[in-house]
Scaffold this motif. Sequence first.
Motif, PDB file in Angstrom:
ATOM      1  N   GLY A 133       0.813  -1.206   0.000  1.00  0.00           N
ATOM      2  CA  GLY A 133       0.000   0.000   0.000  1.00  0.00           C
ATOM      3  C   GLY A 133       0.848   1.258   0.000  1.00  0.00           C
ATOM      4  O   GLY A 133       0.562   2.218  -0.732  1.00  0.00           O
ATOM      5  N   LEU A 134       1.892   1.273   0.812  1.00  0.00           N
ATOM      6  CA  LEU A 134       2.794   2.429   0.839  1.00  0.00           C
ATOM      7  C   LEU A 134       3.493   2.614  -0.505  1.00  0.00           C
ATOM      8  O   LEU A 134       3.687   3.747  -0.969  1.00  0.00           O
ATOM      9  CB  LEU A 134       3.834   2.257   1.952  1.00  0.00           C
ATOM     10  CG  LEU A 134       3.307   2.439   3.380  1.00  0.00           C
ATOM     11  CD1 LEU A 134       4.331   1.944   4.400  1.00  0.00           C
ATOM     12  CD2 LEU A 134       2.954   3.903   3.649  1.00  0.00           C
ATOM     13  N   ALA A 135       3.858   1.504  -1.144  1.00  0.00           N
ATOM     14  CA  ALA A 135       4.497   1.590  -2.454  1.00  0.00           C
ATOM     15  C   ALA A 135       3.543   2.195  -3.480  1.00  0.00           C
ATOM     16  O   ALA A 135       3.960   2.977  -4.353  1.00  0.00           O
ATOM     17  CB  ALA A 135       4.956   0.205  -2.906  1.00  0.00           C
ATOM     18  N   GLN A 136       2.257   1.846  -3.389  1.00  0.00           N
ATOM     19  CA  GLN A 136       1.265   2.405  -4.310  1.00  0.00           C
ATOM     20  C   GLN A 136       1.124   3.915  -4.139  1.00  0.00           C
ATOM     21  O   GLN A 136       0.792   4.632  -5.090  1.00  0.00           O
ATOM     22  CB  GLN A 136      -0.096   1.732  -4.091  1.00  0.00           C
ATOM     23  CG  GLN A 136      -0.172   0.293  -4.534  1.00  0.00           C
ATOM     24  CD  GLN A 136      -0.022   0.131  -6.047  1.00  0.00           C
ATOM     25  OE1 GLN A 136      -0.415   1.006  -6.809  1.00  0.00           O
ATOM     26  NE2 GLN A 136       0.555  -0.972  -6.480  1.00  0.00           N
ATOM     27  N   GLU A 151      -6.271  12.734   1.244  1.00  0.00           N
ATOM     28  CA  GLU A 151      -6.638  11.322   1.377  1.00  0.00           C
ATOM     29  C   GLU A 151      -5.401  10.427   1.301  1.00  0.00           C
ATOM     30  O   GLU A 151      -5.274   9.455   2.051  1.00  0.00           O
ATOM     31  CB  GLU A 151      -7.649  10.935   0.305  1.00  0.00           C
ATOM     32  CG  GLU A 151      -8.179   9.509   0.436  1.00  0.00           C
ATOM     33  CD  GLU A 151      -8.830   9.218   1.789  1.00  0.00           C
ATOM     34  OE1 GLU A 151      -8.779   8.053   2.224  1.00  0.00           O
ATOM     35  OE2 GLU A 151      -9.384  10.156   2.412  1.00  0.00           O
ATOM     36  N   ALA A 152      -4.474  10.760   0.389  1.00  0.00           N
ATOM     37  CA  ALA A 152      -3.250   9.962   0.280  1.00  0.00           C
ATOM     38  C   ALA A 152      -2.419  10.067   1.548  1.00  0.00           C
ATOM     39  O   ALA A 152      -1.808   9.080   1.988  1.00  0.00           O
ATOM     40  CB  ALA A 152      -2.437  10.425  -0.927  1.00  0.00           C
ATOM     41  N   THR A 153      -2.391  11.249   2.169  1.00  0.00           N
ATOM     42  CA  THR A 153      -1.630  11.433   3.406  1.00  0.00           C
ATOM     43  C   THR A 153      -2.272  10.663   4.552  1.00  0.00           C
ATOM     44  O   THR A 153      -1.579  10.074   5.390  1.00  0.00           O
ATOM     45  CB  THR A 153      -1.549  12.937   3.756  1.00  0.00           C
ATOM     46  OG1 THR A 153      -1.023  13.653   2.634  1.00  0.00           O
ATOM     47  CG2 THR A 153      -0.636  13.175   4.948  1.00  0.00           C
ATOM     48  N   ARG A 154      -3.600  10.666   4.586  1.00  0.00           N
ATOM     49  CA  ARG A 154      -4.302   9.871   5.604  1.00  0.00           C
ATOM     50  C   ARG A 154      -3.984   8.382   5.437  1.00  0.00           C
ATOM     51  O   ARG A 154      -3.724   7.681   6.415  1.00  0.00           O
ATOM     52  CB  ARG A 154      -5.813  10.084   5.490  1.00  0.00           C
ATOM     53  CG  ARG A 154      -6.302  11.468   5.896  1.00  0.00           C
ATOM     54  CD  ARG A 154      -7.803  11.552   5.785  1.00  0.00           C
ATOM     55  NE  ARG A 154      -8.430  10.606   6.699  1.00  0.00           N
ATOM     56  CZ  ARG A 154      -9.677  10.168   6.570  1.00  0.00           C
ATOM     57  NH1 ARG A 154     -10.428  10.571   5.568  1.00  0.00           N
ATOM     58  NH2 ARG A 154     -10.185   9.332   7.450  1.00  0.00           N
ATOM     59  N   LEU A 155      -4.019   7.911   4.194  1.00  0.00           N
ATOM     60  CA  LEU A 155      -3.709   6.508   3.935  1.00  0.00           C
ATOM     61  C   LEU A 155      -2.279   6.181   4.348  1.00  0.00           C
ATOM     62  O   LEU A 155      -2.012   5.107   4.907  1.00  0.00           O
ATOM     63  CB  LEU A 155      -3.906   6.191   2.449  1.00  0.00           C
ATOM     64  CG  LEU A 155      -5.342   5.997   1.976  1.00  0.00           C
ATOM     65  CD1 LEU A 155      -5.396   5.973   0.457  1.00  0.00           C
ATOM     66  CD2 LEU A 155      -5.932   4.715   2.564  1.00  0.00           C
ATOM     67  N   ARG A 156      -1.369   7.095   4.074  1.00  0.00           N
ATOM     68  CA  ARG A 156       0.030   6.878   4.452  1.00  0.00           C
ATOM     69  C   ARG A 156       0.161   6.686   5.960  1.00  0.00           C
ATOM     70  O   ARG A 156       0.847   5.774   6.432  1.00  0.00           O
ATOM     71  CB  ARG A 156       0.873   8.064   3.990  1.00  0.00           C
ATOM     72  CG  ARG A 156       2.364   7.909   4.253  1.00  0.00           C
ATOM     73  CD  ARG A 156       3.097   9.142   3.787  1.00  0.00           C
ATOM     74  NE  ARG A 156       4.508   9.119   4.134  1.00  0.00           N
ATOM     75  CZ  ARG A 156       5.312  10.156   3.990  1.00  0.00           C
ATOM     76  NH1 ARG A 156       4.855  11.298   3.487  1.00  0.00           N
ATOM     77  NH2 ARG A 156       6.586  10.071   4.329  1.00  0.00           N
TER      78      ARG A 156
END
Length: 286
Positions: free
Chosen positions: A92-95, A137-142
Amino acid sequence: WAAQADDDALGFLGTAEGIATEYGLPVGSTFESDSGTALFRAGQVAAALAHFERALKLEQTGAERARIHLEVARMQFAQSNGSACLQHARDGLAQLGRPLPKYGIVLAVTTMWWFGFGALIGITRIGFGSVKRARREATRLRCRLLETVSSAAALEHRTGLVFATGLRALYPANRLGHSREYVGAYSNIGSLLAQMRLINAARAVARHVNRVAERTGDQATIVHARLVEALSLEFQGDSVQSERILSDVLRQESRWLQPGEYLGGVIMVCVGLGLRGRILEQVAWL
């Protein structure tokens, strides 16, 4: 009510899938992902995994693929499968374009880099909570993926990775500002400080986290903060208070916990009871 809602969701998704199959209609990754989540909540792990795998094949967007990997990672963690959880969280982090380095020295150097920037934002408040809407959203996922890596690493007894991901999460958490992810990141830092026997610092962080969690008004965030505080108290040697908070959370607030969080809480209670020789109470929890 929760069980009824899960049954209703499965019924709706099953009907929709049947119609799509009958008429040859395409289904998207969101449908497959939602089906996987509903099946997992109903205890159908193998079927849930099949739907998540189809969702990953259909989805092309990096952020959405990262979200699916996060869901699978959480499911694997709830099954105590630390290695699979760790792999999906890494994927997930790689994505997101933020992969975790595989080599220890590179991980250590880049962790200090991210931690330094995160601490600078926290101290100066320059850039605090200012991440742009398009990147939010990407930062939250990170943040959530780093937290999941940390949990999986703890399950696999990889202490170095636990510390690395805890420190790396400081930067995205401060960029987001006061949020569920901020509470999770700082809760983990408080737990790390307790493990290092920096008791006063750990307690100061716990007080700050609880204040921020209350201000969010989100019950799931408040309960998560209490759960991690209980772990920190155990490391601080305050086993009585830790057990009290854990028991309250697990018995009265469990509906707000992720499946993996509930499992982790029960393990914490059982380990503590076993260490104190209270075997019958430990068996009752199991």
